[in-house]
Design a protein around this motif. Structure first.
Motif, PDB file in Angstrom:
ATOM      1  N   SER A 341       0.814  -1.200   0.000  1.00  0.00           N
ATOM      2  CA  SER A 341       0.000   0.000   0.000  1.00  0.00           C
ATOM      3  C   SER A 341       0.853   1.258   0.000  1.00  0.00           C
ATOM      4  CB  SER A 341      -0.915   0.014   1.223  1.00  0.00           C
ATOM      5  OG  SER A 341      -0.107   0.006   2.374  1.00  0.00           O
ATOM      6  N   GLU A 342       0.222   2.321  -0.411  1.00  0.00           N
ATOM      7  CA  GLU A 342       0.854   3.617  -0.442  1.00  0.00           C
ATOM      8  C   GLU A 342       1.264   4.029   0.972  1.00  0.00           C
ATOM      9  OE1 GLU A 342      -1.643   5.966  -3.101  1.00  0.00           O
ATOM     10  OE2 GLU A 342      -0.659   7.745  -2.293  1.00  0.00           O
ATOM     11  N   GLY A 343       2.369   4.744   1.083  1.00  0.00           N
ATOM     12  CA  GLY A 343       2.785   5.261   2.372  1.00  0.00           C
ATOM     13  C   GLY A 343       3.662   4.311   3.169  1.00  0.00           C
ATOM     14  N   GLU A 344       3.782   3.106   2.699  1.00  0.00           N
ATOM     15  CA  GLU A 344       4.604   2.103   3.392  1.00  0.00           C
ATOM     16  C   GLU A 344       6.079   2.486   3.272  1.00  0.00           C
ATOM     17  OE1 GLU A 344       4.741  -2.525   2.635  1.00  0.00           O
ATOM     18  OE2 GLU A 344       2.732  -1.729   2.295  1.00  0.00           O
ATOM     19  N   ARG A 345       6.824   2.259   4.357  1.00  0.00           N
ATOM     20  CA  ARG A 345       8.270   2.465   4.250  1.00  0.00           C
ATOM     21  C   ARG A 345       8.879   1.191   3.695  1.00  0.00           C
ATOM     22  NH1 ARG A 345       9.858   7.086   6.417  1.00  0.00           N
ATOM     23  NH2 ARG A 345      12.079   6.570   6.234  1.00  0.00           N
ATOM     24  N   LEU A 346       9.852   1.354   2.826  1.00  0.00           N
ATOM     25  CA  LEU A 346      10.351   0.179   2.131  1.00  0.00           C
ATOM     26  C   LEU A 346      11.869   0.260   2.026  1.00  0.00           C
ATOM     27  CD1 LEU A 346       8.795  -2.146   0.810  1.00  0.00           C
ATOM     28  CD2 LEU A 346       8.965  -0.908  -1.354  1.00  0.00           C
ATOM     29  N   ALA A 347      12.519  -0.883   2.331  1.00  0.00           N
ATOM     30  CA  ALA A 347      13.967  -0.946   2.146  1.00  0.00           C
ATOM     31  C   ALA A 347      14.246  -1.411   0.721  1.00  0.00           C
ATOM     32  CB  ALA A 347      14.584  -1.904   3.150  1.00  0.00           C
ATOM     33  N   MET A 348      15.108  -0.690  -0.005  1.00  0.00           N
ATOM     34  CA  MET A 348      15.357  -0.993  -1.419  1.00  0.00           C
ATOM     35  C   MET A 348      16.832  -1.243  -1.663  1.00  0.00           C
ATOM     36  SD  MET A 348      12.418  -0.593  -3.087  1.00  0.00           S
ATOM     37  CE  MET A 348      12.908  -0.259  -4.764  1.00  0.00           C
ATOM     38  N   VAL A 349      17.097  -1.817  -2.835  1.00  0.00           N
ATOM     39  CA  VAL A 349      18.475  -2.035  -3.258  1.00  0.00           C
ATOM     40  C   VAL A 349      18.599  -1.533  -4.682  1.00  0.00           C
ATOM     41  CG1 VAL A 349      20.224  -3.765  -3.768  1.00  0.00           C
ATOM     42  CG2 VAL A 349      18.684  -4.079  -1.813  1.00  0.00           C
ATOM     43  N   MET A 350      19.660  -0.739  -4.944  1.00  0.00           N
ATOM     44  CA  MET A 350      19.872  -0.288  -6.311  1.00  0.00           C
ATOM     45  C   MET A 350      21.083  -0.994  -6.865  1.00  0.00           C
ATOM     46  SD  MET A 350      20.237   3.584  -7.789  1.00  0.00           S
ATOM     47  CE  MET A 350      18.751   4.204  -7.049  1.00  0.00           C
ATOM     48  N   ASP A 351      20.910  -1.589  -8.094  1.00  0.00           N
ATOM     49  CA  ASP A 351      22.022  -2.316  -8.703  1.00  0.00           C
ATOM     50  C   ASP A 351      22.934  -1.330  -9.418  1.00  0.00           C
ATOM     51  OD1 ASP A 351      23.774  -3.964  -9.903  1.00  0.00           O
ATOM     52  OD2 ASP A 351      22.283  -5.115 -11.053  1.00  0.00           O
ATOM     53  N   MET A 352      23.991  -0.897  -8.724  1.00  0.00           N
ATOM     54  CA  MET A 352      24.851   0.154  -9.270  1.00  0.00           C
ATOM     55  C   MET A 352      25.671  -0.338 -10.460  1.00  0.00           C
ATOM     56  SD  MET A 352      23.851   2.563  -7.472  1.00  0.00           S
ATOM     57  CE  MET A 352      24.967   3.957  -7.639  1.00  0.00           C
ATOM     58  N   ASN A 353      25.744  -1.687 -10.663  1.00  0.00           N
ATOM     59  CA  ASN A 353      26.466  -2.193 -11.838  1.00  0.00           C
ATOM     60  C   ASN A 353      25.735  -1.840 -13.126  1.00  0.00           C
ATOM     61  OD1 ASN A 353      28.484  -3.507 -10.304  1.00  0.00           O
ATOM     62  ND2 ASN A 353      26.950  -5.076  -9.778  1.00  0.00           N
ATOM     63  N   ASN A 354      24.450  -1.552 -12.985  1.00  0.00           N
ATOM     64  CA  ASN A 354      23.666  -1.196 -14.168  1.00  0.00           C
ATOM     65  C   ASN A 354      23.295   0.285 -14.189  1.00  0.00           C
ATOM     66  OD1 ASN A 354      23.331  -3.580 -15.760  1.00  0.00           O
ATOM     67  ND2 ASN A 354      22.253  -4.433 -13.996  1.00  0.00           N
ATOM     68  N   MET A 355      23.996   1.075 -13.401  1.00  0.00           N
ATOM     69  CA  MET A 355      23.687   2.504 -13.419  1.00  0.00           C
ATOM     70  C   MET A 355      24.326   3.167 -14.635  1.00  0.00           C
ATOM     71  SD  MET A 355      26.316   4.461 -10.882  1.00  0.00           S
ATOM     72  CE  MET A 355      26.145   5.999 -11.764  1.00  0.00           C
ATOM     73  N   HIS A 356      23.770   4.346 -14.994  1.00  0.00           N
ATOM     74  CA  HIS A 356      24.373   5.141 -16.059  1.00  0.00           C
ATOM     75  C   HIS A 356      24.557   6.537 -15.518  1.00  0.00           C
ATOM     76  CE1 HIS A 356      23.353   1.916 -18.862  1.00  0.00           C
ATOM     77  NE2 HIS A 356      22.210   1.834 -18.179  1.00  0.00           N
ATOM     78  N   LEU A 357      25.646   7.138 -15.898  1.00  0.00           N
ATOM     79  CA  LEU A 357      25.892   8.497 -15.452  1.00  0.00           C
ATOM     80  C   LEU A 357      25.877   9.410 -16.679  1.00  0.00           C
ATOM     81  CD1 LEU A 357      26.482  10.051 -12.853  1.00  0.00           C
ATOM     82  CD2 LEU A 357      28.912   9.970 -13.482  1.00  0.00           C
ATOM     83  N   ILE A 358      25.035  10.425 -16.599  1.00  0.00           N
ATOM     84  CA  ILE A 358      24.847  11.274 -17.770  1.00  0.00           C
ATOM     85  C   ILE A 358      25.288  12.690 -17.455  1.00  0.00           C
ATOM     86  CG2 ILE A 358      23.097  12.260 -19.309  1.00  0.00           C
ATOM     87  CD1 ILE A 358      21.537   9.545 -18.352  1.00  0.00           C
ATOM     88  N   ASP A 359      26.046  13.252 -18.375  1.00  0.00           N
ATOM     89  CA  ASP A 359      26.475  14.634 -18.238  1.00  0.00           C
ATOM     90  C   ASP A 359      25.381  15.516 -18.822  1.00  0.00           C
ATOM     91  OD1 ASP A 359      27.553  17.109 -18.398  1.00  0.00           O
ATOM     92  OD2 ASP A 359      29.468  16.471 -19.289  1.00  0.00           O
ATOM     93  N   PRO A 360      24.678  16.271 -17.989  1.00  0.00           N
ATOM     94  CA  PRO A 360      23.531  17.029 -18.506  1.00  0.00           C
ATOM     95  C   PRO A 360      23.943  18.122 -19.481  1.00  0.00           C
ATOM     96  CG  PRO A 360      23.887  17.487 -16.168  1.00  0.00           C
ATOM     97  CD  PRO A 360      24.882  16.445 -16.549  1.00  0.00           C
ATOM     98  N   GLN A 361      25.216  18.483 -19.510  1.00  0.00           N
ATOM     99  CA  GLN A 361      25.626  19.522 -20.459  1.00  0.00           C
ATOM    100  C   GLN A 361      25.692  18.980 -21.889  1.00  0.00           C
ATOM    101  OE1 GLN A 361      29.188  20.919 -18.592  1.00  0.00           O
ATOM    102  NE2 GLN A 361      28.060  22.480 -17.439  1.00  0.00           N
ATOM    103  N   THR A 362      26.068  17.719 -22.040  1.00  0.00           N
ATOM    104  CA  THR A 362      26.165  17.145 -23.391  1.00  0.00           C
ATOM    105  C   THR A 362      25.077  16.118 -23.640  1.00  0.00           C
ATOM    106  OG1 THR A 362      27.631  15.428 -22.554  1.00  0.00           O
ATOM    107  CG2 THR A 362      28.663  17.413 -23.433  1.00  0.00           C
ATOM    108  N   ASP A 363      24.348  15.714 -22.582  1.00  0.00           N
ATOM    109  CA  ASP A 363      23.377  14.633 -22.657  1.00  0.00           C
ATOM    110  C   ASP A 363      24.012  13.310 -23.089  1.00  0.00           C
ATOM    111  OD1 ASP A 363      21.136  15.694 -21.593  1.00  0.00           O
ATOM    112  OD2 ASP A 363      20.287  16.397 -23.487  1.00  0.00           O
ATOM    113  N   LYS A 364      25.310  13.184 -22.944  1.00  0.00           N
ATOM    114  CA  LYS A 364      25.987  11.932 -23.285  1.00  0.00           C
ATOM    115  C   LYS A 364      26.101  11.059 -22.037  1.00  0.00           C
ATOM    116  CE  LYS A 364      27.606  12.253 -27.670  1.00  0.00           C
ATOM    117  NZ  LYS A 364      27.451  13.587 -28.104  1.00  0.00           N
ATOM    118  N   VAL A 365      26.071   9.758 -22.232  1.00  0.00           N
ATOM    119  CA  VAL A 365      26.310   8.833 -21.122  1.00  0.00           C
ATOM    120  C   VAL A 365      27.824   8.694 -20.987  1.00  0.00           C
ATOM    121  CG1 VAL A 365      26.027   6.487 -20.306  1.00  0.00           C
ATOM    122  CG2 VAL A 365      24.166   7.614 -21.536  1.00  0.00           C
ATOM    123  N   VAL A 366      28.327   8.864 -19.737  1.00  0.00           N
ATOM    124  CA  VAL A 366      29.783   8.837 -19.579  1.00  0.00           C
ATOM    125  C   VAL A 366      30.250   7.475 -19.082  1.00  0.00           C
ATOM    126  CG1 VAL A 366      29.860  11.302 -19.186  1.00  0.00           C
ATOM    127  CG2 VAL A 366      29.727   9.750 -17.229  1.00  0.00           C
TER     128      VAL A 366
END
Lengths: 366, 301, 283
Positions: A341-366
């Motif tokens: 349900s909405e409002g529930e507190r939830l512990a999450m995990v983010m898979d940083m091996n699949n993250m992308h970092l984008i430079d907003p000035q060039t919109d390129k993925v670095v």
């Protein structure tokens, strides 16, 4: 042997440039999908290859021939149109035979080819009907059949499935793929539907605003998007983009989101990202790369964080949960039983091996 | 984007050559039209300001004399009034009959094609044949109309339909309506196809009776078709010639001498080409006024 | 339940009313022609019985024989045929390429030109009475077939062009492109796709031109005074003007004059209606 080569191809309508000097080489027998949003120039590019649209500048080669000034009829191409473009006064048989008749094939050969194509498409018993007596899917088959009988060097598809209902679209998608395996010709396919692009293509060409954003296999597109546009366009539901900064803690490198949350960057990426520390960047993360901590124990390179669940959308196999990170809406795909349900507190995990970092000035993925 | 691209012309970059080519295709037609329509129409304007002497075949500039002559002519004013009655009578009858038939056709399914085909017969009929048919039907002694009415007891002795000043105009209007109602019918029938079944059902749910449904749903939808039909039948009524000239030739006592006949007589009985041309301009202006009114009504919507 | 039944009853009543009304209307529409046909087969003696004898007891083809033995009428029928076919051919020959150029080639202002061409239809024929007379006499074209053809073109060309342009405009461009990809050049694309697709519209336009010329009366009356070029409608009127009107012969002639219009119309009815529904203005 027909590879298709585009060199610095440009298209202007009046003063507006619709296609900006694109370069593209499509090897023999490859299935290439041009994909992009409305107005990105993909259809215009296809129509230039077909000869239905003049080229403002650049060169197009089909096989070893420069076809810039060659009318469509001499290009040995076949095309399947969005509206099917069947001749309404002619029967299915006549529709399929027309291109061969125009080219003065012998009657027996025409018959052999039309019947063979009809067999492939399963429309053998409809050959005497008129297009208006056919359903949308059947018309689409006839339109494809008309292309197959020609045995062209290049097959062009201009959004062929967009007039079909969702179920039929999936079915025809599979059939088109089968046809490519059977007739093994160069195929260029235009669509705005990234799912169609992913499922059909050997290589995808993502276009945006008249330019090619990226060329690559479907897997490439998904795992290694080159630009923010491609990252957001490929994949469903779309990738989340969260403003962040890189905080340099010596050996450690972190993605800082908002005031308090810092997610560690995996070891393999630290050197690449270090140069951007201190600058405001965008973190790109797909919904399917955010898990709930209840059913998923964090592994190496995966970072825990906490959220307050917003809207919850059960899909059956799993559940979409919407929440906010640093006031940016984010969506995650979690186990169906992890959140109710909405409002529930939830512990999450983010898979940083699949993250992308984008430079907003060039919109390129670095 | 694909939607617009699909409807784009094939070779848009060569816009200029294509423009030239398009008009090149149209050139023969435009030349013939210039000779057969534009030139005579302009010529007519010129003639209206000239005097023609039938004896010497000489032209002399006359200024507005021809128009003044019309203004002073009681026969012109007679024709003017006769034409107004003719136009209004025709519109009213054609609209009434056309609408009734269109509604009836719209509410049936079986034999619709056959009935429509039959109803179109008058429209494709030759004017001369129609005129002769009605002359024969209206014939005072040998005509079937009198015979029928006598048998039914509706009249006691034969009526001179076309020979009495009171009845001639009405008899002509009836014949003309027979000829022209299909035009109104087909226009309104096309309009009726746009009436939404859902709206009619919504009115049903609201408890509307058939008359209310017609007024609240059907009529507003077919209003554009009605004004188009009125425009067309007005123009046709103004342009009438063949039926009246064969059936009454303007008589009796000029009771049916509409402007078309008046112009004809000016030109080819009195050989007053100038006055005829001037009067045809007056007629043209009347039609223009009607068209303007029509466009104004369309604009308002 | 009761409400439903009453609704069904009302619908049935409405249908009955509609069919009843249409039957009456159809009778009124057909009756003049029926009467014409009955008269044309009636011997002259039966005309004067009182009350009228509706159905003849002695059918005769005498009136038809009389008409068909009249060389003036035969000549006028031939003239009508020549004028009508010439007008039809010339109209189509000029209006098809023009309509193609103004619609399919997407010229700037093409639509405006078309509207202008059509709007000339609102000119009353009376404004042409005198100018045509003078122009035709200047060029020695009074009493000639060519003169009549020229006059009729002023009416048929605008309408034919408009009708054909309307059907051309409805052909999807993708169809033309498909033909090009299928291997057609410019000419073949026009012939096999554009013209083939608009055949119904072209036939309608052709029929329109033929019917118009066949039944035209005003210009024929004004510009032909000798049997050399007079068309059948004029001769028919001439029969009328005789001292003793022979209605029997007149009706037989009227039947003969109507057949070439009504028979093809009945055959082509579907095409004809479609064309008029789309863009037809004049009939």
């Amino acid at each position: 042997m027909a590879k298709v080569v585009l060199r610095k191809v440009r298209k202007e309508f009046g003063s507006s440039v619709v296609v900006h000097d694109i370069d593209l080489t499509i090897p023999h027998q490859e299935f290439v999908v041009l994909v992009g949003p409305s107005g990105c120039g993909k259809s215009t590019t296809l129509r230039m290859i077909a000869g239905l649209e003049d080229i403002s500048a650049g060169e197009i080669h089909i096989g070893d021939t420069l076809v810039n000034d060659m009318p469509p009829k001499d290009r040995n191409i076949a095309m399947v149109f969005q509206s099917y473009a069947l001749y309404p006064y002619a029967t299915v048989w006549e529709n399929m035979a027309f291109g061969l008749r125009v080219r003065r094939y012998p009657q027996a050969e025409i018959r052999r080819r039309v019947e063979a194509a009809a067999d492939i498409l399963g429309i053998r018993d409809m050959l005497d009907r008129k297009p208006r007596q056919l359903s949308g899917g059947q018309r689409q088959r006839v339109a494809i059949g008309r292309a197959i009988v020609r045995d062209p060097e290049v097959f062009l598809f201009d959004e062929p499935l967009s007039n079909l209902d969702a179920k039929l679209r999936v079915q025809m998608r599979t059939e088109i793929k089968k046809i490519h395996q059977r007739v093994a010709t160069t195929m260029i396919y235009v669509t705005h539907d990234q799912v169609e692009a992913m499922t059909l293509a050997q290589r995808i060409v993502v276009m945006n605003a008249g330019r090619i954003e990226q060329i690559g296999t479907p897997q490439d597109m998904y795992e290694r998007p080159a630009t923010r546009f491609v990252a957001g366009f490929i994949g469903s539901p779309a990738m989340n983009f969260v403003p962040c900064s890189i905080s340099d803690g010596g050996a450690e490198l972190g993605v800082r989101i908002g005031e308090s949350l810092v997610l560690p960057v995996p070891a393999g990426r630290r050197d690449r990202y270090r140069a951007y520390s201190g600058r405001s960047m965008l973190l790109g993360i797909r919904p399917e790369h955010c898990f709930d901590a209840k059913t998923h124990q964090p592994a190496a390179g995966q970072a825990p964080f906490e959220i307050v669940a917003g809207v919850v959308e059960p899909l059956g196999i799993d559940t979409m949960v919407h929440f906010e990170l640093a006031a940016t809406p984010v969506c995650a795909r979690v186990n169906s039983y992890a959140v109710s349900s909405e409002g529930e507190r939830l512990a999450m995990v983010m898979d940083m091996n699949n993250m992308h970092l984008i430079d907003p000035q060039t919109d390129k993925v670095v | 984007m694909t939607a617009t691209a699909a409807s784009l012309p094939p070779l848009r970059r060569r816009r200029h050559t294509w423009i030239a080519k398009g008009y090149l295709f149209a050139m023969p037609l435009l030349v013939v039209l210039a000779l057969a329509v534009l030139l005579p129409a302009l010529y007519n304007v010129v003639i209206a300001f000239f005097d023609y002497n039938a004896m010497t075949q000489a032209w002399r500039f006359a200024g507005l004399k021809n128009f003044v002559k019309l203004w002073d002519s009681p026969y012109f004013w007679n024709s003017f009034v006769v034409t107004l009655i003719w136009v209004v009578g025709n519109i009213t009858l054609q609209l009434a009959v056309g609408l009734a038939v269109a509604l009836a056709l719209n509410s049936i399914v079986r034999f619709r094609g056959a009935f429509t085909g039959i109803m179109m017969i008058p429209w494709i009929s030759s004017f001369v044949v129609v005129a002769i048919l009605f002359l024969w039907i209206y014939h005072p002694q040998l005509g079937v109309l009198n015979d029928l009415l006598l048998r039914l007891g509706a009249i006691e002795r034969p009526v001179a339909w076309l020979a009495s000043p009171e009845l001639a105009q009405l008899s002509l209007i009836l014949a003309n309506t027979w000829k022209f109602f299909p035009l109104v019918m087909i226009t309104l029938f096309a309009g009726l196809q746009d009436v939404s079944t859902e709206q009619l059902e919504a009115a049903d749910v609201d408890g509307a009776n058939p008359f209310q449904k017609f007024r609240m749903v059907t009529l507003p939808t077919i209003m554009p078709s009605i004004s188009t039909a009125v425009l067309l039948s007005t123009i046709w009524a103004y342009n009438s010639f063949t039926l009246p000239i064969i059936m009454t030739a303007g008589g009796p006592l000029r009771a049916t001498e509409i402007l078309g006949l008046f112009i004809y007589k000016q030109a080819f009985d009195s050989f007053d080409f100038g006055a005829a041309a001037a009067c045809s301009l007056v007629l043209f202006v009347q039609i223009l006024v009607v068209i303007m009114l029509y466009l104004r009504v369309l604009d308002k919507r | 339940m009761a409400r439903q039944r009453s609704k069904r009853a009302r619908n049935r009543l409405r249908l009955a009313l509609a069919y009843g009304f249409l039957t009456v209307a159809a009778t009124v529409v057909v009756f003049p022609y029926l009467w014409m046909a009955l008269t044309s087969f009636k011997p002259i003696e039966e005309f004067f019985t009182y009350p009228l004898q509706w159905l003849s007891e002695n059918w005769t083809l005498g009136q038809y024989r009389a008409v068909l033995e009249d060389p003036r009428f035969l000549k006028s029928l031939w003239n009508s045929f020549v004028v009508s076919t010439t007008v039809t051919a010339v109209s189509l020959l000029l209006s098809i390429p023009a309509a193609y150029g103004l619609t399919r080639l997407r010229v700037r202002g093409g639509k405006g030109v078309l509207v202008m061409i059509l709007s000339s239809q609102f000119f009353p024929p009376m404004i042409f009475f005198v100018p045509f007379y003078i122009i035709l006499s200047q060029f020695q074209l009074l009493n000639t077939i060519s003169g009549l053809v020229f006059a009729y073109l002023s009416v048929t060309l605008p309408v034919c062009t408009w009708m054909i342009a309307t059907t051309f405009r409805n052909i999807p461009y993708e169809l033309e492109e498909a033909a090009r990809v299928d291997g057609c050049g410019d000419i073949r694309t026009i012939l096999e796709v554009v013209l083939r697709m608009s055949l119904p519209g072209i036939i309608t336009a052709g029929l329109f031109a033929f019917v118009l010329a066949w039944q035209e009366y005003i210009f024929a009356l004004l510009y032909t005074t000798t049997t050399e070029a007079q068309t059948a409608p004029v001769i028919l009127f001439f029969f009328l003007g005789q001292h003793q009107i022979d209605y029997g012969r007149l009706m037989a002639a009227a039947v003969l004059l109507s057949l070439p219009i009504i028979v093809p119309f009945m055959v082509m009815q579907r095409y004809f209606r479609q064309g008029h529904g789309e863009g037809g203005v004049k009939g």
